[in-house]
Design an enzyme around this catalytic site. Structure first.
Site, PDB file in Angstrom:
ATOM      1  CB  SER A  14      -1.047   0.093   1.013  1.00  0.00           C
ATOM      2  OG  SER A  14      -1.967  -1.105   0.893  1.00  0.00           O
ATOM      3  CB  SER A  41      -4.555   1.576   3.732  1.00  0.00           C
ATOM      4  OG  SER A  41      -3.455   1.281   2.800  1.00  0.00           O
ATOM      5  CE  LYS A  90      -4.622   2.452  -0.568  1.00  0.00           C
ATOM      6  NZ  LYS A  90      -3.995   0.866  -0.498  1.00  0.00           N
TER       7      LYS A  90
END
Length: 482
Positions: free
Chosen positions: A79, A143, A82
């Site tokens: 993640s 997230s 991102k």
């Protein structure tokens, strides 16, 4: 074969080996120090098996590396991807494409994605307008994959493949030479159950990057868009406030002050975890006027959720060690300085990071003075801090003085040499005369002895006389030829 000299040889070898071992010990560099040891000393003991696969710490102002362990190891950042989506969102707002108040309407696709259990997400309600500012908080704190996709589609006008290409183009532009993106959120396209299908993109492709590249990304994000820290610095955040769709989330960044492993000064950035990447973490912390950025990759294993916490112990330990081992201070004052035997004039005071209790090294090139850091810069696209200098007029004066000193030394050398020769010649001559005198004295002393001893004494007397003559001859040769 064992000889009389064998013990001496053995002792010599042992002494040599000891010197080599001692030399290796005292030359240990910062990056080679053992993380497990200094983490324990700093109060952040890391369990065996949870040491990061790769890590790096840089100065957020200059890009100077303060710590690096396997910084170019290819890894799946999960993640943390991102962060690139957020970078492109801030860039699009800078270009005037939309604002923080711009809203994205939740369509059926987004609702379906929000309900995929295997993905980290938040609730999305059909037909509701979600402001960009809330979507950004959803991206960072819980997230959320769906919030990330909503922002990415806003940036790319719903061209999902174009956005991924844009991610890779931006990575190349920033100097992230070992990074490849296959999706916008860190989750593989195949995990979206057909609701996210960027054309021409491998659905099983897993984003790849390195600790160095992610540090470069974080450096540029904070440098260009420091407002991002308002979204990454809160341990608890509530989105869609004062609406029926409000949600409160607790951060996964347990190093934020107020969280489980809070570290003073931490105010971002992003965590990430996946079956292929384990537990990862990008952090930034500020103490006084100094801000550092660190990247931690590959802590533990996805099957053991303990790594979610251990990554923060490792991160806190490395940050703490960097803050306590290095100091940022004025290294040189404006005006005349002598650097690398060059007399220069600095245009301004020069500041930089150096290890405590160690002297800095500098490099001079094309009128620029830089700090010669052993670990270098995180990227060649980020030049080291420098200050302009000019050659000092004193240099030519010093050069002339050096030449005069050398000439004087050259002139004095023959005189000194002659003095040494006279001393040597006199000593040899005196020793020769002394030996001849001893030979005569020895001859007189034995004149009254019996005939058998007189022959031996004569031989000894002649030997002493001969040696005396040789010493006198040597004295003459020294005077004439040397």
């Amino acid at each position: 074969m064992f000889t009389r000299n064998t013990p001496l040889k053995i002792i010599s070898c042992l002494l040599l080996a000891a010197c080599i071992s001692f030399g290796s010990f005292i030359q240990t560099s910062y990056a080679e120090e053992d993380l497990m040891d200094f983490a324990k000393e700093a109060g952040y003991p890391i369990k065996e098996g949870y040491q990061p696969k790769a890590s790096i710490v840089i100065d957020a102002e200059s890009g100077q590396i303060l710590w690096a362990d396997q910084p170019d190891l290819a890894w799946h950042p999960a993640s943390i991807a991102k962060i690139m989506t957020m970078y492109l969102a801030f860039e699009a707002m800078e270009q005037g494409k939309f604002t923080l108040d711009t809203t994205v309407v939740a369509n059926e696709k987004y609702v379906n994605i929000s309900q995929i259990y295997a993905l980290s997400n938040n609730k999305i309600t059909l037909g509701i307008d979600y402001p960009v500012r809330d979507l950004l908080s959803m991206m960072i704190v819980p997230s959320s994959n769906v919030a990330t996709l909503m922002v990415a589609n806003l940036v790319s006008d719903n061209d999902e493949a174009a956005f991924i290409h844009k991610m890779n183009e931006k990575a190349a532009e920033l100097g992230m030479t070992n990074t490849t993106y296959y999706n916008s959120s860190g989750a593989q396209v195949s995990a979206f159950e057909g609701f996210y299908q960027p054309e021409g993109i491998d659905p099983n492709g897993d984003n790849l990057s390195t600790a160095r590249d992610l540090a470069i990304l974080a450096y540029n994000l904070i440098k260009k868009y420091p407002d991002v820290l308002t979204y990454t610095s809160q341990p608890v955040v509530t989105t869609m406030k004062d609406t029926p769709y409000a949600e409160t989330f607790e951060t996964y960044n347990y190093s934020l002050p107020g969280a489980k492993y809070g570290y003073d000064g931490v105010d971002g950035l992003k965590t990430g975890s996946s079956p292929s990447g384990g537990f990862n973490y990008i952090a930034t912390a500020k103490k006084g006027d100094v801000r550092l950025i660190e990247v931690i990759l590959g802590v533990g294993d996805w099957s053991d959720q303990e790594g979610e916490y251990e990554r923060h112990l490792a991160g806190n330990a490395i940050l703490d060690h960097a803050f306590s081992t290095y100091e940022y201070k004025k290294l040189l004052s404006k005006g005349p300085n002598t650097i690398n035997q060059e007399n220069i004039i600095l245009d301004e005071d020069f500041y930089g990071f150096v290890k405590q209790n160690s002297g800095p090294r500098f490099a001079l090139s094309n009128g620029q003075l830089t700090l010669d850091n052993e670990l270098g810069q995180v990227s060649p696209n980020i030049p080291a801090q420098s200050v302009r200098y000019q050659q000092s007029d004193q240099k030519s004066a010093d050069t002339q003085t050096d030449k005069q000193a050398k000439q004087k030394k050259t002139q004095q050398a023959p005189t000194e040499k002659r003095g040494h020769n006279y001393l040597l010649s006199g000593s040899l001559a005196a020793l020769g005369i002394l030996l001849i005198a001893f030979s005569r004295l020895f001859r007189k002393r034995i004149s009254g002895v019996r005939r058998g001893s007189r022959k031996t004494s004569t031989t000894t007397s002649r030997l002493l006389c001969t040696l005396g003559a040789l010493f006198i001859l040597s004295a003459i040769i020294v005077i004439i030829f040397l």
